[in-house]
Write an enzyme that holds these catalytic residues in place. Structure first.
Site, PDB file in Angstrom:
ATOM      1  CG  MET A 276      -0.117   0.218   2.536  1.00  0.00           C
ATOM      2  SD  MET A 276      -1.255   0.288   3.915  1.00  0.00           S
ATOM      3  CE  MET A 276      -0.100   0.452   5.246  1.00  0.00           C
ATOM      4  CG  ASN A 277       0.980   4.294  -2.636  1.00  0.00           C
ATOM      5  OD1 ASN A 277       0.775   3.278  -3.280  1.00  0.00           O
ATOM      6  ND2 ASN A 277       0.621   5.483  -3.069  1.00  0.00           N
ATOM      7  CG  ASP A 278      -0.510   8.312  -1.193  1.00  0.00           C
ATOM      8  OD1 ASP A 278       0.619   7.815  -1.142  1.00  0.00           O
ATOM      9  OD2 ASP A 278      -0.867   9.123  -2.059  1.00  0.00           O
TER      10      ASP A 278
ATOM     11  CD1 TRP B  94       1.981   3.027  -6.471  1.00  0.00           C
ATOM     12  CD2 TRP B  94       2.231   2.896  -8.690  1.00  0.00           C
ATOM     13  NE1 TRP B  94       1.134   3.951  -7.045  1.00  0.00           N
ATOM     14  CE2 TRP B  94       1.275   3.897  -8.406  1.00  0.00           C
ATOM     15  CE3 TRP B  94       2.543   2.643 -10.030  1.00  0.00           C
ATOM     16  CZ2 TRP B  94       0.641   4.632  -9.407  1.00  0.00           C
ATOM     17  CZ3 TRP B  94       1.916   3.379 -11.019  1.00  0.00           C
ATOM     18  CH2 TRP B  94       0.972   4.360 -10.704  1.00  0.00           C
TER      19      TRP B  94
ATOM     20  CG  PHE C 199      -3.660   7.958  -8.757  1.00  0.00           C
ATOM     21  CD1 PHE C 199      -3.616   6.619  -9.112  1.00  0.00           C
ATOM     22  CD2 PHE C 199      -2.646   8.793  -9.233  1.00  0.00           C
ATOM     23  CE1 PHE C 199      -2.595   6.112  -9.915  1.00  0.00           C
ATOM     24  CE2 PHE C 199      -1.624   8.301 -10.033  1.00  0.00           C
ATOM     25  CZ  PHE C 199      -1.591   6.971 -10.377  1.00  0.00           C
TER      26      PHE C 199
ATOM     27  NE  ARG D  91      -0.114  12.609  -8.138  1.00  0.00           N
ATOM     28  CZ  ARG D  91       0.818  12.890  -9.024  1.00  0.00           C
ATOM     29  NH1 ARG D  91       0.499  13.116 -10.294  1.00  0.00           N
ATOM     30  NH2 ARG D  91       2.092  12.939  -8.665  1.00  0.00           N
TER      31      ARG D  91
ATOM     32  CD  GLU E  25       3.010  12.958  -5.316  1.00  0.00           C
ATOM     33  OE1 GLU E  25       2.972  12.405  -6.414  1.00  0.00           O
ATOM     34  OE2 GLU E  25       3.543  12.442  -4.327  1.00  0.00           O
TER      35      GLU E  25
ATOM     36  CD1 TRP F  45       6.219   8.695  -3.386  1.00  0.00           C
ATOM     37  CD2 TRP F  45       6.304   6.542  -3.979  1.00  0.00           C
ATOM     38  NE1 TRP F  45       4.933   8.218  -3.435  1.00  0.00           N
ATOM     39  CE2 TRP F  45       4.952   6.910  -3.794  1.00  0.00           C
ATOM     40  CE3 TRP F  45       6.601   5.224  -4.345  1.00  0.00           C
ATOM     41  CZ2 TRP F  45       3.896   6.009  -3.974  1.00  0.00           C
ATOM     42  CZ3 TRP F  45       5.550   4.320  -4.518  1.00  0.00           C
ATOM     43  CH2 TRP F  45       4.225   4.714  -4.339  1.00  0.00           C
TER      44      TRP F  45
HETATM   45  C1  FRU Z   1       1.598  10.042  -3.464  1.00  0.00           C
HETATM   46  C2  FRU Z   1       0.963   9.624  -4.762  1.00  0.00           C
HETATM   47  C3  FRU Z   1      -0.248  10.467  -5.060  1.00  0.00           C
HETATM   48  C4  FRU Z   1      -1.043   9.582  -5.968  1.00  0.00           C
HETATM   49  C5  FRU Z   1      -0.762   8.220  -5.408  1.00  0.00           C
HETATM   50  C6  FRU Z   1      -0.706   7.140  -6.435  1.00  0.00           C
HETATM   51  O1  FRU Z   1       2.322   9.047  -2.848  1.00  0.00           O
HETATM   52  O2  FRU Z   1       1.917   9.725  -5.811  1.00  0.00           O
HETATM   53  O3  FRU Z   1       0.027  11.733  -5.590  1.00  0.00           O
HETATM   54  O4  FRU Z   1      -2.413   9.893  -5.961  1.00  0.00           O
HETATM   55  O5  FRU Z   1       0.470   8.300  -4.746  1.00  0.00           O
HETATM   56  O6  FRU Z   1      -0.599   5.889  -5.827  1.00  0.00           O
END
Ligand code: FRU
Length: 476
Positions: free
Chosen positions: A1-3, A27, A59, A131, A183, A278
């Site tokens: 996972m990320n955000d 990812w 996203f 975004r 972001e 990242w």
């Molecule tokens: C931040 C990001 C966001 C984007 C998402 C994609 O980590 O790059 O800007 O919406 O991750 O996974």
């Protein structure tokens, strides 16, 4: 996972959605995973909430509880709708995509979502990076307010129905750090601690371009008239020449945002960040899982000598997980002194606090280590005015050049007289809260065996450690 995405509280549950690729541990085409909790500490994973569609992958974004059904989505079944807003990112080719903003609603308290038939609700104005919409109910101006990242600026919109959005202003030209794309913004009003004054806080993640390399989150404090955010003039000097104030000076707290719909009776502003960067998020040596979130944190706005600042501390719910407490009132340290050891303390889940008053030495170094020589050290350089954390000997660091290349630093503008330290430890992370959360440093690490001792280095002069409290946590 990320955000972390779409965080809201409703009917006793904290909801957390997150950037998720279910087919692998790197990812990929993004979905919104989902988890729920009654205390933000123990989470139960739920089925995936949003899948990619013809407008693109899903996203980052946010969710609000539309208590007055301003969107009208609740009318058919007389339910209070939860409305999520997210970025659809459509792949057009290698390193080419089209990003637009869409909404979806849930009539079952966030379990399942129906996408709005007239998506996208905000078209792309011709920007590559456009975004991460974050919606907030602005009770002062009685409107929904939306911030989203547009290149290396923030666009601000308002709406009365969550479907039709009116562009109001943009923020960020010649202000703050611009070493990468902006972001995951967040924008919300807060009462300044101990006053009746209201200030607006803008969080902006940036990647790359963080002070210690890669991904990091900067913040701005100012005023909002319902259309335009203006930075408080007291920030002008701090933000000259691309300088920024960061919510966390460690390398691993990114894309963090706050929960919506926290009841007034609670009154807290609650935050969660993604505990990675990242630079190496896809190379860290984990296999069956990849990435975690930070400990949930409560945000406070303080005013000191005319300067507004943010303070972050772990939520009090963590205290419900204390299984044993060890206290030592005073310890005198000379040279390198071990102050706690395994098996009395399990350093893979602990909350450690202590104070050092009347600071006389130039450098205070605290370290966690194990019997095979792996260690992480952190502390204060009171001569050159910075906090630091060094994970270069913390075990497996070779998966990325950027992981341990530099010692991370948090600058201070002058030397300090007293130091209080709070350390939250998990198997692969350390979260440091100095002086009541006014400086925070979060970093991950990968030892080959757990740390088994905690020591303090007094660099030859004796140091008095007061009120050492080690709380053992009972977490899975
Ligand atoms: C931040 C990001 C966001 C984007 C998402 C994609 O980590 O790059 O800007 O919406 O991750 O996974």
């Amino acid at each position: 996972m990320n955000d972390p995405n779409g965080m809201f509280f409703y009917n006793g549950y904290y909801h957390l959605y997150f950037q998720y690729y279910p087919e692998g541990n790197v990812w990929g085409p993004m979905h919104w995973g989902h988890a729920i909790s009654t205390d933000m500490i123990t989470w139960t994973e739920q089925p995936i909430a949003l899948y990619p569609d013809k407008l693109g992958d899903i996203f980052s974004g946010s969710a609000v509880v539309d208590l007055n059904n301003s969107s009208g989505f609740g009318a058919t079944r007389n339910k209070i709708p939860v409305v999520a807003m997210y970025t659809n990112s459509k792949r057009l080719g290698n390193d080419e995509w089209l990003q637009t903003q869409s909404i979806a609603y849930s009539l079952d308290e966030g379990k399942t979502f129906t996408k709005y038939e007239n998506n996208p609700v905000i078209e792309n104005p011709g920007l590559k990076d456009f975004r991460d919409p974050k919606v907030t109910w602005d009770s002062i101006h009685q409107k929904w307010t939306l911030v989203l990242a547009a290149g290396d600026k923030i666009n601000l919109y308002t709406s009365t129905n969550l479907k039709d959005w009116e562009f109001q202003s943009s923020f960020g030209e010649h202000i703050g750090a611009h070493g990468g794309v902006w972001e995951c913004p967040d924008f919300f009003p807060m009462v300044v601690e101990g006053t009746n004054e209201i200030k607006w806080v803008l969080l902006v993640s940036i990647n790359p371009g963080g002070l210690n390399g890669g991904s990091a989150t900067q913040y701005f404090i100012g005023d909002f008239d319902g259309k335009t955010f203006s930075l408080d003039p007291s920030f002008n000097n701090d933000l000259e020449n691309e300088k920024a104030l960061w919510i966390d000076y460690g390398k691993d707290n990114y894309a963090g945002v706050t929960w919506s719909n926290i009841p007034d009776s609670d009154g807290r502003k609650l935050f969660l960040g993604w505990m990675s960067n990242w630079q190496y998020a896809q190379q860290v040596p984990t296999e069956t899982w990849r990435s975690a979130m930070t400990t949930p944190r409560e945000i406070t706005v303080i005013k000191n000598d005319g300067q507004y600042r943010l303070k972050f501390l772990p939520v009090r719910e963590l205290q419900n997980y204390v299984s044993k407490t060890i206290r030592k009132n005073e310890i005198s340290i000379t040279d390198k002194t071990v102050v706690a050891k395994s098996p009395l303390v399990d350093f893979t889940k602990a909350d450690i606090q202590f104070t050092v008053s009347d600071l006389k030495q130039d450098v205070y170094t605290f370290s966690l280590s194990n019997s095979i020589g792996e260690s992480i050290s952190f502390g204060l350089n009171n001569k050159d005015h910075f906090f630091f954390i060094d994970r270069s000997k913390s075990g497996n660091t070779s998966f990325s050049e950027d992981f341990a290349k530099n010692v991370s630093k948090a600058p201070l503008n002058k030397n300090i007289n007293d130091l209080d330290v709070r350390i939250i430890l998990d198997k692969t992370s350390i979260e440091l809260f100095y002086n009541n959360g006014t400086t925070v440093m979060t970093e991950i690490f990968f030892t080959t065996q757990p740390f088994d001792s905690f020591s303090i280095n007094a660099n030859a002069k004796p140091v008095e450690i007061e009120n050492l409290i080690i709380k053992q946590l009972k977490l899975n």
